[in-house]
Design a protein around this motif. Structure first.
Motif, PDB file in Angstrom:
ATOM      1  N   PHE A   1      40.265  50.295  33.247  1.00  0.00           N
ATOM      2  CA  PHE A   1      41.276  51.182  34.297  1.00  0.00           C
ATOM      3  C   PHE A   1      41.062  52.331  34.309  1.00  0.00           C
TER       4      PHE A   1
ATOM      5  N   GLY B   1      43.359  52.287  39.345  1.00  0.00           N
ATOM      6  CA  GLY B   1      42.527  51.508  40.156  1.00  0.00           C
ATOM      7  C   GLY B   1      42.372  50.106  39.817  1.00  0.00           C
TER       8      GLY B   1
ATOM      9  N   TYR C   1      55.817  48.615  36.302  1.00  0.00           N
ATOM     10  CA  TYR C   1      54.457  48.369  37.005  1.00  0.00           C
ATOM     11  C   TYR C   1      54.277  46.617  37.060  1.00  0.00           C
TER      12      TYR C   1
ATOM     13  N   GLN D   1      51.019  43.840  37.712  1.00  0.00           N
ATOM     14  CA  GLN D   1      49.611  43.503  37.593  1.00  0.00           C
ATOM     15  C   GLN D   1      49.396  42.257  37.969  1.00  0.00           C
TER      16      GLN D   1
ATOM     17  N   GLY E   1      43.461  40.083  38.090  1.00  0.00           N
ATOM     18  CA  GLY E   1      42.394  40.400  38.861  1.00  0.00           C
ATOM     19  C   GLY E   1      42.629  41.773  39.482  1.00  0.00           C
ATOM     20  N   GLN E   2      43.869  42.529  39.248  1.00  0.00           N
ATOM     21  CA  GLN E   2      44.170  43.863  39.737  1.00  0.00           C
ATOM     22  C   GLN E   2      44.498  44.749  38.809  1.00  0.00           C
ATOM     23  N   GLY E   3      44.531  45.931  39.341  1.00  0.00           N
ATOM     24  CA  GLY E   3      45.208  47.053  38.646  1.00  0.00           C
ATOM     25  C   GLY E   3      46.844  46.972  38.644  1.00  0.00           C
ATOM     26  N   LEU E   4      47.228  47.991  38.144  1.00  0.00           N
ATOM     27  CA  LEU E   4      48.725  48.089  37.905  1.00  0.00           C
ATOM     28  C   LEU E   4      49.263  48.859  39.218  1.00  0.00           C
TER      29      LEU E   4
ATOM     30  N   LEU F   1      52.741  50.455  40.921  1.00  0.00           N
ATOM     31  CA  LEU F   1      53.917  50.914  40.694  1.00  0.00           C
ATOM     32  C   LEU F   1      54.957  50.299  41.269  1.00  0.00           C
TER      33      LEU F   1
ATOM     34  N   GLU G   1      51.949  39.918  35.993  1.00  0.00           N
ATOM     35  CA  GLU G   1      52.502  40.628  34.652  1.00  0.00           C
ATOM     36  C   GLU G   1      53.199  41.744  34.962  1.00  0.00           C
TER      37      GLU G   1
END
Lengths: 115, 115
Positions: free
Chosen positions: A91, A107, B36, B38, B41-44, B46, B88
């Motif tokens: 990331f 990202g 955060y 998640q 399959g994605q980013g974190l 906020l 998560e």
């Protein structure tokens, strides 16, 4: 809606090959972070840039990993040669990094598989 | 040393039930705290942040968190969970270390939602 972009989203490569991951931070952000996420280790900070200068890469294996920021719109993370243990999601995050600003915007990640 | 503990690795709740995710931090000064999320399959992303002032902070997607200095906690809550909340969740504390602002993340809590 400003966001951090990363390419490629997925990469499968053979052991020994070079891998380059790219990140475009949010316009106006002057800090960039590279993280690695694995099931075993969770989120690990690999490198930190401020105003394009690498200020901390202590989390990065020095012999095979390198990180650069050739301009304000592009950060790269390179692995050469790659090994199966490098398989993870990488990331990139950007932020303002000034004063009390700790927020980071992530990202979508690059999922790397090294066979 | 600064640290973040998320005691629950996995939590399962029924859709419509209330949710509380626990976070404890270790930090000498006034902490800057974050949650955060998640998705697979994605980013974190906020969710919310606490810097100072009102100890109950509101975030996106109907989440809130309460800072309790006496308990060194920053628990995340939602009154009624939706199936799309399965993800998560990471708690983080902002710290100034090695000359820059960085985030120390907890290990994460994986939330499953039963219909």
């Amino acid at each position: 809606d400003a966001r951090v972009t990363q390419t490629p989203r997925h990469k499968v490569t053979e052991m020994g090959q070079e891998v380059t991951m790219r990140c475009q931070p949010i316009l106006g952000h002057n800090t960039v972070f590279w993280y690695r996420q694995t099931m075993m280790q969770g989120l690990e900070l690999l490198a930190y840039f401020r105003n394009r200068a690498p200020l901390d890469d202590s989390g990065m294996p020095k012999d095979r990993f390198s990180a650069e920021m050739p301009d304000a719109t592009l950060a790269t993370l390179k692995i050469q040669p790659s090994e199966p243990r490098d398989s993870a999601v990488y990331f990139c995050a950007s932020g303002r990094g000034q004063g009390t600003s700790y927020e980071q915007y992530f990202g979508p990640g690059t999922r790397l598989t090294v066979t | 040393a600064q640290s973040v503990t998320q005691p629950d690795i996995h939590i399962t709740v029924s859709e419509g039930a209330s949710l509380e995710l626990r976070c404890n931090y270790s930090y000498g000064a006034t902490p800057y705290l974050f949650w955060y999320v998640q998705s697979p399959g994605q980013g974190l992303q906020l969710l919310l942040k606490y810097f100072s002032g009102d100890t109950l902070v509101q975030g996106i997607k109907g989440f809130e968190a309460e800072f309790k200095r006496s308990q060194s906690s920053f628990n995340l809550r939602k009154p009624s969970v939706h199936w799309s909340d399965a993800a998560e969740y990471f708690c983080a504390v902002g710290t100034f270390m090695s000359g820059y602002n960085k985030l120390i993340f907890g290990a994460g809590t994986r939330l499953a939602v039963h219909p």
